[in-house]
Each structure stands twice: as structure tokens, then as C-alpha cells.
Design an enzyme around this catalytic site. Structure first.
Site, PDB file in Angstrom:
ATOM      1  CD  GLU A 293      58.065   1.495 -30.472  1.00 34.71           C
ATOM      2  OE1 GLU A 293      56.844   1.742 -30.486  1.00 34.71           O
ATOM      3  OE2 GLU A 293      58.897   2.195 -31.071  1.00 34.71           O
ATOM      4  CB  CYS A 327      51.467  -3.166 -28.486  1.00 40.54           C
ATOM      5  SG  CYS A 327      52.496  -3.778 -29.807  1.00 40.54           S
TER       6      CYS A 327
HETATM    7  P1  NAD Z   1      54.926  -4.181 -18.290  1.00 42.56           P
HETATM    8  O1  NAD Z   1      55.187  -2.716 -18.429  1.00 42.56           O
HETATM    9  O2  NAD Z   1      54.125  -4.630 -17.155  1.00 42.56           O
HETATM   10  O3  NAD Z   1      56.318  -4.957 -18.193  1.00 42.56           O
HETATM   11  C1  NAD Z   1      57.326  -4.786 -19.168  1.00 42.56           C
HETATM   12  C2  NAD Z   1      58.656  -5.118 -18.506  1.00 42.56           C
HETATM   13  O4  NAD Z   1      58.983  -4.092 -17.574  1.00 42.56           O
HETATM   14  C3  NAD Z   1      58.659  -6.430 -17.714  1.00 42.56           C
HETATM   15  O5  NAD Z   1      59.895  -7.086 -17.922  1.00 42.56           O
HETATM   16  C4  NAD Z   1      58.556  -5.943 -16.288  1.00 42.56           C
HETATM   17  O6  NAD Z   1      59.059  -6.842 -15.352  1.00 42.56           O
HETATM   18  C5  NAD Z   1      59.408  -4.700 -16.358  1.00 42.56           C
HETATM   19  N1  NAD Z   1      59.208  -3.724 -15.276  1.00 42.56           N
HETATM   20  C6  NAD Z   1      58.090  -3.430 -14.606  1.00 42.56           C
HETATM   21  N2  NAD Z   1      58.338  -2.439 -13.714  1.00 42.56           N
HETATM   22  C7  NAD Z   1      59.649  -2.110 -13.850  1.00 42.56           C
HETATM   23  C8  NAD Z   1      60.510  -1.152 -13.249  1.00 42.56           C
HETATM   24  N3  NAD Z   1      60.071  -0.313 -12.309  1.00 42.56           N
HETATM   25  N4  NAD Z   1      61.808  -1.102 -13.642  1.00 42.56           N
HETATM   26  C9  NAD Z   1      62.258  -1.910 -14.599  1.00 42.56           C
HETATM   27  N5  NAD Z   1      61.494  -2.830 -15.235  1.00 42.56           N
HETATM   28  C10 NAD Z   1      60.204  -2.922 -14.860  1.00 42.56           C
HETATM   29  O7  NAD Z   1      54.309  -4.680 -19.693  1.00 42.56           O
HETATM   30  P2  NAD Z   1      53.790  -6.158 -20.079  1.00 42.56           P
HETATM   31  O8  NAD Z   1      52.545  -6.442 -19.321  1.00 42.56           O
HETATM   32  O9  NAD Z   1      54.889  -7.164 -20.037  1.00 42.56           O
HETATM   33  O10 NAD Z   1      53.423  -5.956 -21.614  1.00 42.56           O
HETATM   34  C11 NAD Z   1      52.224  -5.394 -22.008  1.00 42.56           C
HETATM   35  C12 NAD Z   1      52.392  -3.963 -22.446  1.00 42.56           C
HETATM   36  O11 NAD Z   1      53.393  -3.900 -23.447  1.00 42.56           O
HETATM   37  C13 NAD Z   1      51.138  -3.380 -23.074  1.00 42.56           C
HETATM   38  O12 NAD Z   1      50.923  -2.074 -22.609  1.00 42.56           O
HETATM   39  C14 NAD Z   1      51.494  -3.367 -24.575  1.00 42.56           C
HETATM   40  O13 NAD Z   1      50.761  -2.429 -25.317  1.00 42.56           O
HETATM   41  C15 NAD Z   1      52.949  -3.113 -24.544  1.00 42.56           C
HETATM   42  N6  NAD Z   1      53.619  -3.555 -25.768  1.00 42.56           N
HETATM   43  C16 NAD Z   1      53.957  -2.618 -26.691  1.00 42.56           C
HETATM   44  C17 NAD Z   1      54.571  -3.001 -27.882  1.00 42.56           C
HETATM   45  C18 NAD Z   1      54.952  -1.966 -28.916  1.00 42.56           C
HETATM   46  O14 NAD Z   1      55.689  -2.301 -29.838  1.00 42.56           O
HETATM   47  N7  NAD Z   1      54.452  -0.752 -28.808  1.00 42.56           N
HETATM   48  C19 NAD Z   1      54.831  -4.349 -28.121  1.00 42.56           C
HETATM   49  C20 NAD Z   1      54.486  -5.280 -27.147  1.00 42.56           C
HETATM   50  C21 NAD Z   1      53.877  -4.873 -25.968  1.00 42.56           C
END
Ligand code: NAD
Length: 543
Positions: A293, A327
Site C-alpha cells: 500500500e 496516506c
Molecule cells: P517510506 O517509503 O519512506 O518508508 C517505509 C519503510 O520502508 C520504512 O520502514 C523505511 O525504512 C523502509 N525502506 C526505505 N527504503 C527501503 C529499502 N530500499 N528497502 C527496504 N526498506 C526500505 O515511507 P514513510 O515515509 O515511512 O511513510 C509515508 C508513505 O507511506 C507515504 O507515501 C504514504 O502515502 C504511505 N502510506 C500508505 C498507506 C496506505 O495504506 N496506502 C498507509 C500509510 C502510509
């Protein structure tokens, strides 16, 4: 031997506590906020049930008071990542063979602990570490987290009882096997409940996980991990692995035992995980299940028959609760010219009612954004809107990061429907509106549908039911969660299954059978009672 066939009934949603002054829950919470604010805890990795202190550390701070350290956490290196992979693989044998009602009972115990003994602890950790006010924390860390668990148990029982037909001389069965390997659960900062569910929905179905929590939600996530263990999640079933996403991701994805990724976060991170899996496809035991998501550019579309007060209220809550870091948060609006004066007046009035500040002052509606890079990114959009000459700031626009990462709720009016803040996901307290001429409804609906690559949430406001039904139809693919006369946030487990398509993810609807089914690999078993002993068809023997 447990040979019962158990059907769990549909649960109720966890009631949201009110936290009125003088209430017992408020007193307990305030005490816990003080306790957590006055101590610095040390957070280890937890692999195979054992705490590991690597010595490679970083700090957890309060976003609303960033000099205040809440915890020191240890980060995983290559050795610990490999250990977590081994541990998840070895725990798989016992956990996946366990009777599913035992797994269900562990999940229900997690829900029970969350809503009782740990309610104040988890709320305080989420409030202090992720800068949420009481209400935002209560609906997330406690209620939604417990709902996910209780509804998943019910939906799992529905899946398991779904069996193929049998007939004379044969018995057919479907065995819902857990995936062969481990699941990589990668969680975002913004919802404690999502972090729990990304692990425990595959775990409910008999899988084991390696959990990479977001570095900015480690405090609440560590408490979650402790609750999982206290509830009886066996050692190695969930492996808690804070550290660098890129480093952990690289090693975990290289394992041939990767059976799935359960991700919530940004579009760019999910794309990079998917690409890395694609490059290694030939090396895996099975095709990994990819469930993600991601982002949104969620909208409110206002029809000329709408009630301006209802629109303004929904727009303010939908855009600015939890500083717009949902989100599903409304971030673009389409408003008919005829209603603009009334909506502007009302939303301006609301903006003057709310206060911004520390989470421990319970009169604050707005708290801080999560960290400095997020603050700088959001501010760059505000500065752009101020300087470009194509937009007007209706309210807000001020920010200050000297104590905490505070940004005022900011409402921008754009003359161009493709203005930068109408198109890009900002993930902060910015709402942009475009005013359309009432006669240009059709063109504006096309704009709404085609402006963004996402398709997560959207809302329409109007009292003309024919027009609303038409808009709902026209915007069919622009949102996986569509609201009529309501804000586009606040989905409740069991009531509004959540997820979007297009660039917003795989739309596997967290908290329901769509999601759970991704974590099983069914085996069909046919048993024949009296096996044939001839190969010729009867008509071949006629002569
Ligand atoms: P992010 O993508 O920066 O991080 C998410 C996770 O991915 C973190 O744990 C991060 O450390 C990890 N990560 C980053 N690079 C990685 C890699 N190369 N390999 C493995 N893991 C990696 O997102 P965020 O800032 O924590 O959250 C915000 C985002 O989440 C927004 O875009 C929001 O829209 C989305 N979001 C979506 C939903 C949904 O249900 N659609 C819900 C909540 C948040």
C-alpha cells in the site's frame, strides 16, 4: 489432539475511549506520558526471541521537541540480517504446523493486551514518538490495531472453511498452507496499527516475518514487539530488525527463501523493492507475493448541491488531522465557484479554532510533522506557493523547526488545476483547492480523474443524488476508498476495507480476506476411495 472445527463470529470494533478530563483513562495516560518522557530506554534488535545490542546506535526523539531523546536504538548489520533470516526459516516449521486455532488465540491475546494492560503505554509511545494527539493515537495504536487482529481471526476462519465439493468415491480438501519461506514486513512511520498488521496478518496464516520498522516509529514498534512476545508469539516468528532500509532490504531480498513482501510506505520505496525482486526471480524457491500500500493524492470533489459547512468541516479534518500525514489525507479539492465564498468563510473560521503544539497539551489539534527531512520537504512546497505568483495562501503558511517540526495547516488556492501542489504527494498539512466554473463540471471531473498517478481515496459532496451517483461512476478508478458526503480518511476495519490501485498499491485491502489470502498457498488434496484398475473407456469394450 484438537480436532474441533471452530467458527469465529464477526467481532465488534474496539470502542474509542473519550479521555475526558478527570476520567480514569486520561489519568493513566498522563502518568504514562510523564514516565516515558522522563526516561531514555535502550531498544535492542529482537531475533529468535533474543535481544541483540549491536552497539551501532541512533536516537529516537520527540518530533515536537526534537532535542528530547526518548530512546537509543541499535541497528542491524549484515550478521544480524542473516541471523534474522535463519531464525524466521527455522521458526516456520513449528508455527506453520501449529493448529490454526492456537495461532488465532495468540492473535486475540495480542488484541486483549493492547486494549487493556498496554493501552496507555502504546498510546503514550505513539503520541511522544510519532507526535500524535490522544485521539489520533487511540484510533490507531489501540483501536485499529486490535480490530485488525480480531477481524483477521474471523476472516481466516472464513477462508479455512471454504472447501471444494466432494462426490461419491472421493473426498476433496483444500489445505491453506502458509507460504514456503518467510515474509519481509516493511512498515511506515505513520500508523502503529499498520506496523502490527503488516506482521501479524501473515503470521495469523502461519507465516514468519522479518520486520523492518521505520526509524521514526521505533519506540511504539518496540512496545508492540514486546506485546507480541508476551501474548505467546513464539521466538523467531516475528524478528524485529531496526536499521537502514536499503541495507536490510538488499540482503533480505537476496534470500532464496523470500516468500513475500508486506509493505506500506512510499511509492518509490515499493517500486525499488519490486524491481529488486524482479532481478532475482530465477533464484527464489517460489514467486514472492508482493503486497504494498503506497501513496495517494486524495481528493474532495464538491458538487454545486453540497452543504458548504459540511464540506469545510470534512476538508479541514480530512486534510489536517495528524498533520496530513495519512496516506488517505485530502490534499486537493475541486470547488464550484458558486459555493466558494461560503466554503472559504467556514474553513477560515475552523482554522482559527485549532491550536498547534506539544502532544501533552491536550487542547492541541495539530502537533509536529515527523522529522526534519519531512519538514524541509513540506516547507519547500509552501515556499514555492508563496513565491511562484500562481497561487494564493488562504490560511497558514508559517512554520518553525527551532523546537519541534511545526507547520501550520496551510490552505492554498491554485489558479492552475495542474499546479505543483495539486499533483504531487506532499504528506504534510497542505490542502490545495481549484475553483471551477459550475458549468464546467464534466471537464473538472476529467481533471480530477487524470491529474494524479494515484488512486487511493476520494470524496464527493452533494445533495443531488443523481449528480452524486454520476460522479461516483465517473471517478470509478480514481479511488479504492470512495466517500459520499464524508471526509476521505478514517477507514474502519470491517466497515471500509482499505486500499487503492493505480500508483497507490496492490489494493489487497488490509484487514480482510483479500489480504489474508495473499499469505497462503493452497494445496488441493483429492482422495479416491476405490481406485480404478482399468484404463480403457467403457465404450471401447462394447464389442
Ligand atoms: P517510506 O517509503 O519512506 O518508508 C517505509 C519503510 O520502508 C520504512 O520502514 C523505511 O525504512 C523502509 N525502506 C526505505 N527504503 C527501503 C529499502 N530500499 N528497502 C527496504 N526498506 C526500505 O515511507 P514513510 O515515509 O515511512 O511513510 C509515508 C508513505 O507511506 C507515504 O507515501 C504514504 O502515502 C504511505 N502510506 C500508505 C498507506 C496506505 O495504506 N496506502 C498507509 C500509510 C502510509
Amino acid at each position: 489432539m484438537n480436532n474441533s472445527i471452530y467458527n469465529f463470529s464477526l467481532p465488534n470494533n474496539e470502542p474509542i475511549k473519550e479521555y475526558m478530563k478527570g476520567s480514569q483513562e486520561r489519568e493513566l495516560l498522563d502518568k504514562e506520558l510523564r514516565r516515558q518522557s522522563e526516561s531514555i530506554i535502550e531498544i535492542p534488535l529482537i531475533i529468535g526471541g533474543k535481544e541483540i545490542f549491536t552497539g551501532d546506535t541512533s536516537t529516537v526523539v520527540m518530533p515536537h521537541n526534537h532535542k528530547h531523546v526518548l530512546a537509543i536504538y541499535h541497528k542491524a548489520g549484515e550478521r544480524e540480517i542473516n541471523l534474522a533470516i535463519e531464525s524466521a526459516i527455522s521458526a516456520h516449521k513449528v508455527w506453520s504446523d501449529l493448529n490454526w486455532t492456537t495461532r488465532a488465540s495468540v492473535m486475540l491475546k495480542v488484541a486483549e493486551l493492547l486494549t487493556t494492560k498496554y493501552r496507555a503505554i502504546l498510546n503514550a509511545a505513539t503520541m511522544l514518538g510519532q507526535s500524535k494527539n490522544i485521539y489520533q493515537s487511540e484510533i490507531d495504536a489501540v483501536c485499529e490495531a486490535a480490530d485488525f487482529l480480531r477481524f483477521n481471526v474471523f476472516f481466516a476462519s472464513e477462508i479455512y472453511k471454504n472447501q471444494p465439493i466432494s462426490s461419491y468415491n472421493q473426498l476433496n480438501r483444500m489445505e491453506y498452507r502458509p507460504l514456503e519461506g518467510f515474509v519481509f514486513a516493511v512498515s511506515p512511520f505513520n500508523f502503529t496499527s499498520i506496523a502490527s498488521n503488516l506482521n501479524l496478518s501473515p503470521v495469523m496464516m502461519g507465516n514468519t516475518t522479518i520486520w523492518k520498522p521505520a526509524t521514526t516509529s521505533i519506540l511504539s514498534n518496540y512496545y508492540l514487539m514486546k506485546i507480541f512476545m508476551e501474548a505467546g508469539v513464539p521466538a523467531g516468528v516475528v524478528n524485529f530488525l531496526p536499521g537502514s532500509g536499503a541495507q536490510i532490504g538488499k540482503h533480505v531480498i537476496a534470500s532464496k527463501d523470500l516468500a513475500g513482501i508486506h509493505f506500506t510506505g512510499s511509492n518509490s520505496t515499493f517500486n525499488s523493492l519490486w524491481n529488486s525482486v524482479g532481478e532475482k526471480l530465477a533464484e527464489y524457491k517460489s514467486y514472492p507475493r508482493l503486497v504494498g500500500e503506497t501513496g495517494g493524492k486524495d481528493f474532495i470533489f464538491v458538487h454545486s448541491s453540497a452543504n458548504p459547512k459540511e464540506v469545510a468541516t470534512a476538508a479541514f479534518s480530512g486534510a489536517f488531522e495528524y498533520q496530513g500525514q495519512k496516506c488517505s489525507a485530502a490534499s486537493r479539492m475541486y470547488i464550484p465557484l458558486s459555493l466558494w465564498p461560503a466554503i472559504e468563510k467556514e474553513i477560515l473560521r475552523i482554522s482559527q479554532e485549532v491550536k498547534m503544539g506539544d502532544v501533552c497539551d491536550h487542547t492541541n489539534f495539530i502537533n509536529a510533522v515527523i522529522d526534519e527531512s519531512s519538514f524541509d520537504n513540506i516547507v519547500s512546497y509552501i515556499d514555492y506557493a508563496k513565491e511562484c505568483g500562481e497561487a494564493k495562501i488562504i490560511f497558514g503558511g508559517n512554520y518553525d523547526k527551532s523546537v519541534g517540526y511545526f507547520i501550520e495547516p496551510t490552505f492554498i488556492l491554485a489558479s492552475d488545476p495542474h499546479f505543483k501542489t495539486m499533483e504531487e504527494e506532499i504528506f504534510g498539512p497542505i490542502l490545495t483547492a481549484y475553483i471551477y466554473e459550475d458549468s464546467k463540471l464534466e471537464e473538472t471531473l476529467d481533471l480530477c480523474d487524470q491529474t494524479s498517478p494515484y488512486g487511493l481515496t476520494g470524496a464527493v459532496f452533494g445533495s443531488d443524488r443523481v449528480a452524486v451517483a454520476d460522479i461516483c461512476n465517473r471517478l470509478r478508478y480514481s479511488a479504492g476508498n470512495f466517500y459520499i458526503n464524508d471526509k476521505p480518511t478514517g477507514a474502519v476495519v470491517g466497515k471500509q476495507p482499505f486500499g487503492g490501485s493505480r500508483g497507490s498499491g496492490t489494493n489487497d485491502k488490509a484487514g480482510g480476506s483479500f489480504n489474508l489470502i495473499r499469505w497462503v498457498s493452497p494445496r488441493t488434496i483429492k482422495e479416491t476411495f476405490i481406485s480404478p484398475v482399468e484404463v480403457l473407456y467403457p465404450y471401447m469394450k462394447e464389442n
